[in-house]
Write a protein that holds these residues in place. Structure first.
Motif: not given
Length: 342
Positions: A127-155
């Motif tokens: 069986i294979k399970w799909a998860l969203p990748g960090p960068m695509t997650m960053v691109d699917t919301l608005f970041d008011k807290h980290y204010k850095s795409r890289e920092k948010l991707a790392w979290e």
């Protein structure tokens, strides 16, 4: 002996009409509370049965228990506000109303692990399970807290890693990270996107995959493809970095696309899930069409490393069309298997 050319889907399959309205993304549930939980499990069994009847070798959950491949995971994290949404442009292509990161990201409990355990009990197949990748997650919301795409991707990478490890323990054989954003933000992929993905797979012993495509067959994506010219060379920008990574499998779009097949040379040595089914139309491929796509790929991929697959998820299609496409994928792979046996 391992089966030659094992077939699989990218992930999503159409949901039964009693679970959610068909042929749309972010489709709302038709059931509530306990009935919804039971309905999702029933849909998982139906999805498994349809894959097995079509001859698919590596089983996915069909994403039956989630509304969307990215936001359903994010819904289970703290630090994200789903009430006060913002409108953003996703992958520089289409606008969507998205949740807002308002505090530190944390995963309080597992998201898909119980679903994976349930699926594992139903089948002995891989069986294979799909998860969203960090960068695509960053691109699917608005970041008011980290204010850095890289920092948010790392979290996100850190919480994805916890989820992936528990999925591995639940018996998942391949964990796939969906990163369509890799096909758009090349500089960021090479700067920090690939590093974030490496963090997400850290310590995993099961096989790992990254899926990079040109999107579901929705109008915004189809219109974008028309602007890309006679050769789609986006993969050329990111494959060298992926080739050096610890990712085992690369899933890419091929059939009915303008991706030059020779770009697969850039990830020589990796296993390749070759998209031999077009998810952007309702025409069911013939087995011979699938076989032709696989033959072209085999000029650049060793046969033991080729995994016939779909271009992307099939959630927006009808179940009849999806069934037909799955069967064509299996039949096309069988044509090539026979050629290699003779």
């Amino acid at each position: 002996m391992k089966k030659l050319l094992p077939t699989s889907t990218v992930g999503s399959l159409p949901k039964p009409v009693w679970l959610a309205p068909p042929e749309k993304l972010w489709s709302p549930w038709n059931l509530e509370s306990n009935k919804l939980h039971e309905g999702k499990q029933d849909a998982l069994i139906v999805s498994l049965q349809e894959q097995q009847l079509a001859g698919i070798d590596i089983i996915s959950d069909g994403e039956q228990t989630r509304q969307h491949f990215v936001t359903t995971f994010i819904e289970h994290l703290s630090g994200v506000d789903f009430e006060n949404r913002r409108t953003v442009k996703i992958r520089n292509r289409y606008e969507a109303s998205v949740p807002v990161v308002v505090d530190e990201i944390a995963r309080k409990k597992s998201v898909f692990v119980n679903d994976a355990k349930f699926l594992r009990k139903q089948t002995n197949k891989p069986i294979k399970w799909a998860l969203p990748g960090p960068m695509t997650m960053v691109d699917t919301l608005f970041d008011k807290h980290y204010k850095s795409r890289e920092k948010l991707a790392w979290e996100f990478a850190k919480v994805l890693n916890k989820e992936a490890k528990e999925l591995e323990e639940a018996g998942v054989d391949i964990i796939q990270f969906d990163e369509p954003a890799f096909n758009v933000f090349f500089e960021e992929v090479n700067d920090w996107g690939m590093a974030a993905l490496e963090r997400a797979i850290e310590g995993l012993k099961c096989e790992t995959a990254v899926h990079i495509c040109y999107g579901y067959g929705i109008k915004a994506n189809n219109d974008w493809k028309k602007t890309l010219g006679s050769e789609w060379r986006q993969y050329e920008e990111i494959f060298p970095k992926i080739q050096k990574s610890n990712i085992d499998i690369v899933s890419l779009e091929c059939h009915n696309s303008n991706v030059p097949f020779n770009l697969m040379e850039l990830v020589r040595g990796k296993k390749i899930m070759v998209g031999a089914i077009d998810v952007a139309n309702n025409t069911i491929e013939t087995p011979q069409e699938v076989a032709n796509t696989l033959r072209k790929a085999l000029e650049f991929v060793d046969v033991e490393n080729l995994y016939p697959c779909t271009n992307c998820g099939m959630a927006p299609l009808t179940r009849n069309v999806a069934r037909g496409k799955l069967s064509a994928l299996s039949a096309g792979a069988e044509i090539i298997r026979k050629e290699y046996k003779t």
